[in-house]
Enzyme design. Structure first.
Site, PDB file in Angstrom:
ATOM      1  N   GLY A 209      33.568  38.268  32.925  1.00 40.80           N
ATOM      2  CA  GLY A 209      33.789  39.666  33.284  1.00 40.80           C
ATOM      3  C   GLY A 209      35.069  40.159  32.630  1.00 40.80           C
ATOM      4  N   CYS A 210      35.659  41.173  33.205  1.00 41.83           N
ATOM      5  CA  CYS A 210      36.896  41.735  32.659  1.00 41.83           C
ATOM      6  C   CYS A 210      37.963  40.647  32.545  1.00 41.83           C
ATOM      7  CB  CYS A 210      37.388  42.867  33.560  1.00 41.83           C
ATOM      8  SG  CYS A 210      38.955  43.569  33.029  1.00 41.83           S
ATOM      9  N   PHE A 211      38.598  40.574  31.378  1.00 36.88           N
ATOM     10  CA  PHE A 211      39.568  39.497  31.164  1.00 36.88           C
ATOM     11  C   PHE A 211      40.827  39.630  31.998  1.00 36.88           C
ATOM     12  CE2 PHE A 211      40.377  41.451  26.626  1.00 36.88           C
ATOM     13  CZ  PHE A 211      40.872  42.634  27.178  1.00 36.88           C
ATOM     14  N   TRP A 212      41.104  40.821  32.525  1.00 37.01           N
ATOM     15  CA  TRP A 212      42.299  40.983  33.363  1.00 37.01           C
ATOM     16  C   TRP A 212      42.264  40.051  34.568  1.00 37.01           C
ATOM     17  CZ3 TRP A 212      41.808  46.993  33.985  1.00 37.01           C
ATOM     18  CH2 TRP A 212      42.108  47.621  32.774  1.00 37.01           C
TER      19      TRP A 212
ATOM     20  N   ASP B 198      31.541  45.208  36.293  1.00 38.10           N
ATOM     21  CA  ASP B 198      31.664  45.147  34.834  1.00 38.10           C
ATOM     22  C   ASP B 198      30.297  44.836  34.236  1.00 38.10           C
ATOM     23  OD1 ASP B 198      34.448  45.456  35.129  1.00 38.10           O
ATOM     24  OD2 ASP B 198      34.705  43.297  35.372  1.00 38.10           O
TER      25      ASP B 198
END
Length: 160
Positions: free
Chosen positions: A10-13, A89
């Site tokens: 998913g979102c790398f953050w 996401d």
């Protein structure tokens, strides 16, 4: 030995912050992995012209934390049976994956995934592939959730 592994979920953050909270991890950065174009930007990735995945480059000491432990941690915060989606996401850049520059390591990763498959009724969709290329994401993405503690995250980091 100091090693690197590349993870997507998913979102790398969120994935980056999740591992940053683990004292056994040496360092992380976020970037675009296995892009079809050189030096992709976030806009390029979002516009689906790269086929890159948002990934975290994780540096660790395998005498402190094993690759199997790292994979177990990843599977605690992703749905490995989902295709191109994690939480809110949605898109190919949000697929799940474990990537290495070492083909022998890929076999060990695949063995671990095969073992984890027993915990799921649906087929695990997590990619296991060699790293073809990895481009650092823009600076504002690096350690994003440290800089923006109330920023969006598909992982409930407070529960981890």
């Amino acid at each position: 030995m100091i090693k690197k592994i590349y993870l997507a979920g998913g979102c790398f953050w969120g994935i980056e912050q999740y591992y940053n909270l683990n004292q056994k991890i040496i360092s992380t950065n976020v970037g675009y992995l296995n892009s079809k174009i050189d030096n992709p930007t976030y806009k390029d990735v979002c516009n689906n012209i790269t086929d890159a995945v948002e990934a975290v480059e994780l540096t660790y000491d395998d005498q402190v934390i094993s690759l199997n432990e790292i994979i177990d941690l990843l599977f605690k915060v992703i749905d490995p049976t989902s295709i191109n989606k994690q939480g809110n996401d949605i898109g190919r850049q949000y697929r799940t994956g474990i990537y290495s520059r070492d083909s022998n390591e890929l076999m060990a990763i695949q063995e671990k995934i095969n073992e984890l498959q027993n915990n799921y009724s649906k087929l695990i969709q997590t990619e296991v592939m060699l790293v073809d290329n990895y481009y650092l994401a823009e600076e504002y993405h690096q350690k994003y959730l440290e800089k923006n503690p109330n920023g969006y995250c598909h992982i409930n980091l407070k529960a981890k």
